[in-house]
Design a protein around this motif. Structure first.
Motif, PDB file in Angstrom:
ATOM      1  N   PHE A  43     -47.127   5.644 -52.121  1.00  0.00           N
ATOM      2  CA  PHE A  43     -46.809   4.359 -51.488  1.00  0.00           C
ATOM      3  C   PHE A  43     -47.769   4.035 -50.335  1.00  0.00           C
ATOM      4  N   SER A  44     -48.764   4.877 -50.148  1.00  0.00           N
ATOM      5  CA  SER A  44     -49.708   4.725 -49.049  1.00  0.00           C
ATOM      6  C   SER A  44     -50.674   3.569 -49.284  1.00  0.00           C
ATOM      7  N   SER A  45     -50.761   2.679 -48.296  1.00  0.00           N
ATOM      8  CA  SER A  45     -51.793   1.639 -48.282  1.00  0.00           C
ATOM      9  C   SER A  45     -51.816   1.019 -46.890  1.00  0.00           C
ATOM     10  N   GLY A  46     -52.962   0.531 -46.504  1.00  0.00           N
ATOM     11  CA  GLY A  46     -53.081  -0.129 -45.210  1.00  0.00           C
ATOM     12  C   GLY A  46     -52.169  -1.329 -45.100  1.00  0.00           C
ATOM     13  N   GLU A  47     -52.029  -2.062 -46.199  1.00  0.00           N
ATOM     14  CA  GLU A  47     -51.158  -3.233 -46.203  1.00  0.00           C
ATOM     15  C   GLU A  47     -49.707  -2.838 -45.937  1.00  0.00           C
ATOM     16  N   ASN A  48     -49.282  -1.723 -46.530  1.00  0.00           N
ATOM     17  CA  ASN A  48     -47.898  -1.277 -46.316  1.00  0.00           C
ATOM     18  C   ASN A  48     -47.674  -0.803 -44.888  1.00  0.00           C
ATOM     19  N   TYR A  49     -48.643  -0.062 -44.332  1.00  0.00           N
ATOM     20  CA  TYR A  49     -48.498   0.376 -42.939  1.00  0.00           C
ATOM     21  C   TYR A  49     -48.389  -0.837 -42.010  1.00  0.00           C
ATOM     22  N   SER A  50     -49.199  -1.827 -42.257  1.00  0.00           N
ATOM     23  CA  SER A  50     -49.195  -3.035 -41.438  1.00  0.00           C
ATOM     24  C   SER A  50     -47.888  -3.808 -41.591  1.00  0.00           C
ATOM     25  N   ALA A  51     -47.420  -3.954 -42.828  1.00  0.00           N
ATOM     26  CA  ALA A  51     -46.177  -4.697 -43.079  1.00  0.00           C
ATOM     27  C   ALA A  51     -44.972  -3.989 -42.464  1.00  0.00           C
ATOM     28  N   LEU A  52     -44.940  -2.668 -42.542  1.00  0.00           N
ATOM     29  CA  LEU A  52     -43.843  -1.926 -41.920  1.00  0.00           C
ATOM     30  C   LEU A  52     -43.866  -2.105 -40.407  1.00  0.00           C
ATOM     31  N   GLU A  53     -45.050  -2.033 -39.828  1.00  0.00           N
ATOM     32  CA  GLU A  53     -45.178  -2.221 -38.383  1.00  0.00           C
ATOM     33  C   GLU A  53     -44.711  -3.613 -37.971  1.00  0.00           C
ATOM     34  N   ALA A  54     -45.061  -4.630 -38.757  1.00  0.00           N
ATOM     35  CA  ALA A  54     -44.646  -6.001 -38.448  1.00  0.00           C
ATOM     36  C   ALA A  54     -43.134  -6.148 -38.504  1.00  0.00           C
ATOM     37  N   ARG A  55     -42.486  -5.334 -39.340  1.00  0.00           N
ATOM     38  CA  ARG A  55     -41.019  -5.367 -39.459  1.00  0.00           C
ATOM     39  C   ARG A  55     -40.354  -4.389 -38.493  1.00  0.00           C
ATOM     40  N   GLN A  56     -41.142  -3.754 -37.644  1.00  0.00           N
ATOM     41  CA  GLN A  56     -40.672  -2.766 -36.663  1.00  0.00           C
ATOM     42  C   GLN A  56     -39.950  -1.601 -37.342  1.00  0.00           C
ATOM     43  N   ILE A  57     -40.518  -1.157 -38.463  1.00  0.00           N
ATOM     44  CA  ILE A  57     -40.016   0.003 -39.193  1.00  0.00           C
ATOM     45  C   ILE A  57     -41.054   1.104 -39.053  1.00  0.00           C
ATOM     46  N   LYS A  58     -40.607   2.281 -38.620  1.00  0.00           N
ATOM     47  CA  LYS A  58     -41.522   3.416 -38.493  1.00  0.00           C
ATOM     48  C   LYS A  58     -41.656   4.080 -39.865  1.00  0.00           C
ATOM     49  N   GLY A  59     -42.848   3.995 -40.416  1.00  0.00           N
ATOM     50  CA  GLY A  59     -43.097   4.563 -41.736  1.00  0.00           C
ATOM     51  C   GLY A  59     -43.720   5.938 -41.651  1.00  0.00           C
ATOM     52  N   PHE A  60     -43.183   6.860 -42.428  1.00  0.00           N
ATOM     53  CA  PHE A  60     -43.721   8.204 -42.545  1.00  0.00           C
ATOM     54  C   PHE A  60     -44.202   8.358 -43.986  1.00  0.00           C
ATOM     55  N   ILE A  61     -45.473   7.987 -44.200  1.00  0.00           N
ATOM     56  CA  ILE A  61     -46.081   8.003 -45.523  1.00  0.00           C
ATOM     57  C   ILE A  61     -47.431   8.689 -45.378  1.00  0.00           C
ATOM     58  N   PRO A  62     -47.636   9.817 -46.070  1.00  0.00           N
ATOM     59  CA  PRO A  62     -48.936  10.474 -45.938  1.00  0.00           C
ATOM     60  C   PRO A  62     -50.049   9.625 -46.524  1.00  0.00           C
ATOM     61  N   LEU A  63     -51.238   9.791 -45.996  1.00  0.00           N
ATOM     62  CA  LEU A  63     -52.379   9.079 -46.529  1.00  0.00           C
ATOM     63  C   LEU A  63     -52.621   9.518 -47.971  1.00  0.00           C
ATOM     64  N   HIS A  64     -52.904   8.574 -48.826  1.00  0.00           N
ATOM     65  CA  HIS A  64     -53.140   8.849 -50.238  1.00  0.00           C
ATOM     66  C   HIS A  64     -54.342   9.778 -50.388  1.00  0.00           C
ATOM     67  N   GLY A  65     -54.158  10.836 -51.145  1.00  0.00           N
ATOM     68  CA  GLY A  65     -55.255  11.758 -51.384  1.00  0.00           C
ATOM     69  C   GLY A  65     -55.519  12.739 -50.271  1.00  0.00           C
ATOM     70  N   SER A  66     -54.597  12.856 -49.311  1.00  0.00           N
ATOM     71  CA  SER A  66     -54.840  13.740 -48.171  1.00  0.00           C
ATOM     72  C   SER A  66     -54.417  15.185 -48.445  1.00  0.00           C
ATOM     73  N   TYR A  67     -53.726  15.440 -49.574  1.00  0.00           N
ATOM     74  CA  TYR A  67     -53.279  16.798 -49.888  1.00  0.00           C
ATOM     75  C   TYR A  67     -54.430  17.588 -50.518  1.00  0.00           C
ATOM     76  N   HIS A  68     -54.716  18.752 -49.972  1.00  0.00           N
ATOM     77  CA  HIS A  68     -55.755  19.617 -50.516  1.00  0.00           C
ATOM     78  C   HIS A  68     -55.180  21.023 -50.677  1.00  0.00           C
ATOM     79  N   PRO A  69     -54.915  21.453 -51.924  1.00  0.00           N
ATOM     80  CA  PRO A  69     -54.339  22.793 -52.110  1.00  0.00           C
ATOM     81  C   PRO A  69     -55.322  23.884 -51.703  1.00  0.00           C
ATOM     82  N   ASN A  70     -54.793  24.969 -51.160  1.00  0.00           N
ATOM     83  CA  ASN A  70     -55.656  26.101 -50.746  1.00  0.00           C
ATOM     84  C   ASN A  70     -55.860  27.051 -51.905  1.00  0.00           C
TER      85      ASN A  70
END
Length: 70
Positions: A43-70
């Motif tokens: 669900f990660s996207s800049g548009e979603n982070y911005s829209a959540l902020e505009a609605r005063q909702i704190k979103g906890f969504i990791p950045l897409h592709g940020s998981y790197h297995p060891n």
């Protein structure tokens, strides 16, 4: 949630705000308000982070592709 199967061929991030808006309306009927949202990286996207902020909702969504297995 309503039928989301037809959306299976599209990115989840494209539909997050429609889901959030429906959820906000449903919660409001019971005097509840959405303050925090936890979602997976699909669900990660800049548009979603911005829209959540505009609605005063704190979103906890990791950045897409940020998981790197060891």
């Amino acid at each position: 949630m309503e039928h989301l199967a037809p959306l299976a061929d599209e990115r989840d991030s494209k539909h997050l705000m429609a889901i959030v808006d429906k959820l906000v309306l449903n919660l409001k009927q019971y005097g509840l308000y959405l303050q925090y949202l936890l979602a997976d990286g699909g669900f990660s996207s800049g548009e979603n982070y911005s829209a959540l902020e505009a609605r005063q909702i704190k979103g906890f969504i990791p950045l897409h592709g940020s998981y790197h297995p060891n």
